[in-house]
Motif scaffolding. Structure first.
Motif, PDB file in Angstrom:
ATOM      1  N   SER A   1       0.825  -1.209   0.000  1.00  0.00           N
ATOM      2  CA  SER A   1       0.000   0.000   0.000  1.00  0.00           C
ATOM      3  C   SER A   1       0.865   1.268   0.000  1.00  0.00           C
ATOM      4  O   SER A   1       1.893   1.343   0.662  1.00  0.00           O
ATOM      5  CB  SER A   1      -0.929  -0.002   1.220  1.00  0.00           C
ATOM      6  OG  SER A   1      -0.354   0.685   2.294  1.00  0.00           O
TER       7      SER A   1
ATOM      8  N   LYS B   1       0.974   5.088   1.003  1.00  0.00           N
ATOM      9  CA  LYS B   1       0.268   5.931   1.969  1.00  0.00           C
ATOM     10  C   LYS B   1      -0.397   7.132   1.305  1.00  0.00           C
ATOM     11  O   LYS B   1      -1.499   7.520   1.672  1.00  0.00           O
ATOM     12  CB  LYS B   1       1.228   6.422   3.071  1.00  0.00           C
ATOM     13  CG  LYS B   1       1.957   5.295   3.768  1.00  0.00           C
ATOM     14  CD  LYS B   1       1.777   5.323   5.267  1.00  0.00           C
ATOM     15  CE  LYS B   1       2.440   4.109   5.880  1.00  0.00           C
ATOM     16  NZ  LYS B   1       1.605   3.424   6.857  1.00  0.00           N
TER      17      LYS B   1
ATOM     18  N   ASP C   1      -3.481   5.952  -0.104  1.00  0.00           N
ATOM     19  CA  ASP C   1      -4.421   5.661   0.980  1.00  0.00           C
ATOM     20  C   ASP C   1      -5.101   6.948   1.450  1.00  0.00           C
ATOM     21  O   ASP C   1      -6.306   6.968   1.708  1.00  0.00           O
ATOM     22  CB  ASP C   1      -3.682   5.008   2.158  1.00  0.00           C
ATOM     23  CG  ASP C   1      -3.197   3.610   1.806  1.00  0.00           C
ATOM     24  OD1 ASP C   1      -3.662   3.050   0.790  1.00  0.00           O
ATOM     25  OD2 ASP C   1      -2.345   3.067   2.532  1.00  0.00           O
TER      26      ASP C   1
ATOM     27  N   ALA D   1      -8.965   7.801   1.121  1.00  0.00           N
ATOM     28  CA  ALA D   1      -9.708   8.058   2.355  1.00  0.00           C
ATOM     29  C   ALA D   1     -10.425   9.407   2.263  1.00  0.00           C
ATOM     30  O   ALA D   1     -11.570   9.544   2.689  1.00  0.00           O
ATOM     31  CB  ALA D   1      -8.765   8.028   3.550  1.00  0.00           C
TER      32      ALA D   1
ATOM     33  N   LYS E   1      -7.624   8.204  10.146  1.00  0.00           N
ATOM     34  CA  LYS E   1      -8.122   6.940  10.665  1.00  0.00           C
ATOM     35  C   LYS E   1      -8.522   6.017   9.519  1.00  0.00           C
ATOM     36  O   LYS E   1      -8.133   4.858   9.485  1.00  0.00           O
ATOM     37  CB  LYS E   1      -9.309   7.204  11.607  1.00  0.00           C
ATOM     38  CG  LYS E   1      -9.174   6.470  12.952  1.00  0.00           C
ATOM     39  CD  LYS E   1      -9.855   7.213  14.081  1.00  0.00           C
ATOM     40  CE  LYS E   1      -8.834   7.836  15.038  1.00  0.00           C
ATOM     41  NZ  LYS E   1      -9.426   8.859  15.906  1.00  0.00           N
TER      42      LYS E   1
ATOM     43  N   ASN F   1      -5.718   4.758   7.631  1.00  0.00           N
ATOM     44  CA  ASN F   1      -4.821   3.926   8.436  1.00  0.00           C
ATOM     45  C   ASN F   1      -3.406   4.489   8.500  1.00  0.00           C
ATOM     46  O   ASN F   1      -2.416   3.770   8.413  1.00  0.00           O
ATOM     47  CB  ASN F   1      -4.793   2.497   7.889  1.00  0.00           C
ATOM     48  CG  ASN F   1      -5.446   1.535   8.858  1.00  0.00           C
ATOM     49  OD1 ASN F   1      -5.182   1.596  10.060  1.00  0.00           O
ATOM     50  ND2 ASN F   1      -6.298   0.678   8.337  1.00  0.00           N
TER      51      ASN F   1
END
Lengths: 187, 187, 187, 187
Positions: free
Chosen positions: C2, C4, C7, C11, C31, C34
DNA sequence: TATGAATGAGAGTTCATTCAT
DNA sequence: AATGAATGAACTCTCATTCAT
């Protein structure tokens, strides 16, 4: 070949001078030192330890400088003059070290500790004076009071010079040195 | 009846003394002042403004104290002695104010600004001396150098006293005052 | 494995869709992604930059999608139909991207900026149409008005479909495409 | 005599327009309305309720405006033209109301709720059309799709006009009205 | 009824420190 | 040994809401 530990110490001196202790981050130090952020922690347990280590090193360096200027073949008043002269010039020539020493006490807050720091600076000089057999009679003041009456004005003078507010001449330095000297002698 | 603004100011003085500027958070100030965090911002635009406002207030309070102690029917040397005496006692009696003033200038980094702050403290005194027709001949030093030679030792003495390293007597204060006075006069 | 940054972007798309721009906090994004809250700021200078970066990425992705569907061997009307078709399906298949693009322009208030954003979406299409030598005569409307008459209904249709209020069929899409087409042609 | 409730409502419209929903605080509303902050809560349970109340009022006002323009003695196509004309002019003349309605849906996030809002706007119109015995044959599209095909371009046109990007003439309005009308008719 | 001082939860952001590489 | 991506506690500051007057 550059030593990373030295690079970090130098960077710390430089950055804290420019941005103050509050404005200095490990990031900046690492960047200026040309090392990784983690490397700082290889050599110093924490930022605080880095700061106090630099303080200790500057103090020692400064002390050695003073001691090396003491000439046992000269009388104590001349030595006083000379040391004041050297001290002022040392500070003027190394403004970053001067400022670091000045400011550090505001970072390490504990008052007893601050005392220790001042003591570090004065103790050896006091010792030297006590041990020598000179003909002068100092006022019955606590030794630290005498220190206050000599070191205080010097710091103020250096500060003013570094701020560009006064033009420091050798004449002025000696003037101050003599004034200080007189102020601690019994009339 | 308690005034929240005053509570905040007092709390700031107290907390910064104990934990330093770096170690003081708005949270702590609010808690000690017994007000909500937001209340601080009702009275002060920012933490920085709170700090500088407190500095200004302490400076003004201190200046008023000095000016009030000047007695025009007495000669300037006696006034100098008296003011030094009052100043030292004021600082000893208000150690938190003393420390705040001392530390604040090290926190507000800008050098020119620092000068302005020092100037705030000395300017009115200098003015008073210039305007009076006294019989003394001061050394041909820059006014700020003269300031350095008098204010410097006082600060040092107060510091040492607050640290409990010397026992301050009225005798000692006058001793220092006279030494300082002599040091700025033409012999 | 993954990434970041990805991500965080994902998100952000997800959380803003569910809770709106106003209801989205960096905490929630962190959150859902992650990652630590600080990680967001490694990749994006501020929350606002994160939002605008996501907008730019979605815009570019969307533009690329459209451009890739343009077939130079087909006439412009067929291309229009196909692109409308592809566009609607793209939005339906990526409702979060659609909603993000829709909402973002209402959040970034500056009106001129909003225009630029709309322009980003339409400009390349307009260019393509201008450059081609097709036989159609468009109404003497400002280009943006023509855009309004085609893009407006599409957005509305997608909205209604996503709300489950209408059942979108390919037939309906083509119906709308043709209506739009006709509405911008000289009769 | 001014009614505080009305002052608050007007202030909300004004402030949200200038600063967006995110940039609007109760403080600003209170200040612009010339009432105390607490007064807002006398009339509205919360900021959210204030926002939704204003939305409802604007919606009702707008609906009434439309309904009042319907003339039963005229045929439906003419009515359509007239209503589009009135609608566009109403929005142009009341840009703050237009923007508020446009933006509000991004604040009240719940999708079903958004639907209700759109429905509020179109439902009565649809009803009117259904009940009338006119000779036109509309496409077999869901009513909302028809709405989308007419309301969508209007909103876009108003937006462009308010941005100053197109010069709105009555001619253009009718042109669009006719295009829309044709687009929903069976050929 | 009307107010605005007071509140504190929660916002965006920073940064000393850790640790997998 | 050296790194810097990652972290999350802690920071300063905002603002919807309350409530004593």
């Amino acid at each position: 070949m550059s030593d990373k530990r030295t690079d970090i110490i130098n960077a710390t001196l430089k950055v804290t001078n420019e941005f103050g202790f509050a404005g200095t981050s490990t990031d900046m130090i690492a960047k200026v030192a040309n090392v990784g952020k983690g490397t700082i922690y290889k050599y110093f347990k924490s930022k605080e330890v880095l700061y106090s280590t630099l303080f200790d090193e500057l103090t020692n360096k400064f002390m050695a400088f003073i001691v090396n200027h003491f000439q046992f073949n000269l009388d104590i008043q001349t030595n006083f003059r000379n040391i004041v002269y050297a001290l002022v010039h040392y500070y003027i020539a190394n403004p970053q070290e001067f400022r670091y020493l000045e400011r550090y006490s505001d970072v390490s807050l504990n008052i007893d500790q601050r005392m220790d720091e001042s003591t570090k600076l004065i103790e050896p000089i006091k010792k030297m004076m006590d041990e020598l057999d000179h003909g002068f009679k100092f006022k019955q003041l606590p030794p630290l009071a005498i220190f206050a009456m000599t070191y205080g004005p010097l710091v103020a003078i250096v500060n003013l010079t570094l701020m560009g507010k006064i033009d420091l001449t050798d004449e002025l330095i000696y003037e101050i040195a003599d004034s200080c000297w007189k102020s601690i002698l019994v009339k």
